[in-house]
Design a protein around this motif. Structure first.
Motif, short mmCIF file in Angstrom:
data_model
loop_
_atom_site.label_atom_id
_atom_site.label_comp_id
_atom_site.label_asym_id
_atom_site.label_seq_id
_atom_site.Cartn_x
_atom_site.Cartn_y
_atom_site.Cartn_z
N UNK A 1 0.83 -1.21 0.00
CA UNK A 1 0.00 0.00 0.00
C UNK A 1 0.87 1.25 0.00
N UNK A 2 1.95 1.25 0.78
CA UNK A 2 2.84 2.41 0.81
C UNK A 2 3.57 2.58 -0.52
N UNK A 3 4.01 1.46 -1.11
CA UNK A 3 4.71 1.54 -2.40
C UNK A 3 3.81 2.08 -3.50
N UNK A 4 2.52 1.81 -3.42
CA UNK A 4 1.58 2.26 -4.43
C UNK A 4 1.06 3.68 -4.17
N UNK A 5 1.77 4.43 -3.35
CA UNK A 5 1.39 5.83 -3.11
C UNK A 5 1.45 6.59 -4.43
N UNK A 6 0.50 7.50 -4.67
CA UNK A 6 0.48 8.26 -5.94
C UNK A 6 1.77 9.00 -6.25
N UNK B 1 12.00 -2.00 -15.15
CA UNK B 1 12.87 -2.98 -14.46
C UNK B 1 13.08 -2.58 -13.00
N UNK B 2 11.99 -2.17 -12.35
CA UNK B 2 12.06 -1.70 -10.97
C UNK B 2 12.03 -2.89 -10.02
N UNK B 3 13.01 -2.95 -9.13
CA UNK B 3 13.06 -4.05 -8.18
C UNK B 3 13.45 -3.55 -6.80
N UNK B 4 12.77 -4.06 -5.79
CA UNK B 4 13.06 -3.76 -4.40
C UNK B 4 13.12 -5.08 -3.66
N UNK B 5 14.18 -5.31 -2.90
CA UNK B 5 14.30 -6.59 -2.20
C UNK B 5 14.95 -6.39 -0.84
N UNK C 1 19.82 -5.34 4.58
CA UNK C 1 19.38 -4.05 4.08
C UNK C 1 18.36 -4.21 2.96
N UNK C 2 17.86 -3.08 2.49
CA UNK C 2 16.96 -3.03 1.33
C UNK C 2 17.76 -2.63 0.10
N UNK C 3 17.55 -3.32 -1.00
CA UNK C 3 18.18 -2.98 -2.27
C UNK C 3 17.11 -2.47 -3.22
N UNK C 4 17.38 -1.34 -3.85
CA UNK C 4 16.43 -0.71 -4.76
C UNK C 4 17.14 -0.44 -6.08
N UNK D 1 11.49 8.14 -1.59
CA UNK D 1 10.10 7.76 -1.33
C UNK D 1 9.96 6.24 -1.19
N UNK D 2 10.64 5.51 -2.07
CA UNK D 2 10.57 4.04 -1.99
C UNK D 2 11.23 3.55 -0.70
N UNK D 3 12.37 4.14 -0.35
CA UNK D 3 13.03 3.77 0.90
C UNK D 3 12.13 4.03 2.09
N UNK D 4 11.42 5.15 2.08
CA UNK D 4 10.51 5.46 3.17
C UNK D 4 9.38 4.44 3.24
N UNK D 5 8.92 3.97 2.09
CA UNK D 5 7.82 3.00 2.06
C UNK D 5 8.21 1.65 2.62
N UNK D 6 9.48 1.25 2.41
CA UNK D 6 9.87 -0.11 2.81
C UNK D 6 10.66 -0.15 4.12
N UNK D 7 11.44 0.88 4.40
CA UNK D 7 12.34 0.84 5.56
C UNK D 7 11.81 1.62 6.75
N UNK D 8 10.64 2.20 6.62
CA UNK D 8 10.04 2.96 7.72
C UNK D 8 8.65 2.38 7.98
#
Length: 208
Positions: free
Chosen positions: A131-136, A149-153, A159-162, A199-206
């Motif tokens: 839901x956070x990743x799909x923020x407008x 080719x967007x990937x987040x793992x 850690x998170x890789x983006x 923004x992506x980091x905030x969605x996954x790491x927070x």
């Protein structure tokens, strides 16, 4: 869902990295990296350079410790494409509640972009992350920057890789006439690249 998207091995990579053409195209990547550093101003703490690769050390941003820019070589009819990949790694801190190994990507159809999960333990944590990743704001930057080719793992305890690719900032070596064509980002686009990663980091790491 348990899928994995992997980049196909580039069998021409060694040849590309040692060609005179790649050395000329490397100047285009250097231009992109220099202009991004300029747009970031004091937030850029330095730059490391290798052929077809630049790493910008960042400071005083909320999440990003660095941003790496690479060109990937791809043969085409009467041309060679150098696709721009951007990537970073986000360490987890006290604002992150560990919930296991997982990975996400973006399903694109036309100008529509929808985040989906590739792997991970199903549950409220995965659903809230999606839901956070799909923020407008994130989806708008995917569209405006022509990201693909967007990937987040994330690996358990790590850690998170983006990472993503963009046509903006990519280069093409056209064989006839021999010329390098660079899709130059604007100053605003350089900043939106960084905003996308933040923004992506905030969605996954927070997630606390």
């Amino acid at each position: 869902m348990n899928m994995t998207i992997r980049r196909s091995p580039n069998r021409n990579n060694h040849k590309a990295r040692n060609s005179s053409v790649s050395r000329r195209v490397d100047k285009s990547l250097g231009y992109v990296a220099d202009q991004m550093a300029f747009a970031l101003g004091s937030h850029c703490a330095g730059q490391e350079s290798q052929l077809l690769c630049r790493r910008l050390a960042l400071r005083e941003l909320r999440y990003l410790p660095y941003l790496e820019l690479k060109y990937h070589f791809e043969n085409r009819l009467m041309a060679i494409s150098y696709n721009l990949e951007l990537s970073t790694e986000i360490p987890t801190g006290s604002q992150f509640q560990e919930w296991g190994t997982c990975s996400f990507t973006v399903r694109q159809q036309g100008r529509e972009a929808q985040w989906i999960y590739l792997s991970g333990k199903e549950g409220p944590e995965l659903d809230s992350t999606l839901e956070r990743l799909n923020h407008p704001l994130i989806r708008e930057r995917i569209r405006s920057l022509e990201l693909r080719e967007i990937q987040v793992s994330h690996t358990q305890g790590g850690s998170w890789k983006i990472s993503c690719e963009s046509m903006i900032g990519s280069a093409t070596w056209i064989l006839v006439p021999p010329v390098v064509n660079l899709i130059k980002p604007s100053e605003g686009e350089y900043l939106r690249f960084v905003e996308f990663f933040e923004l992506v980091a905030d969605a996954v790491a927070n997630n606390v």
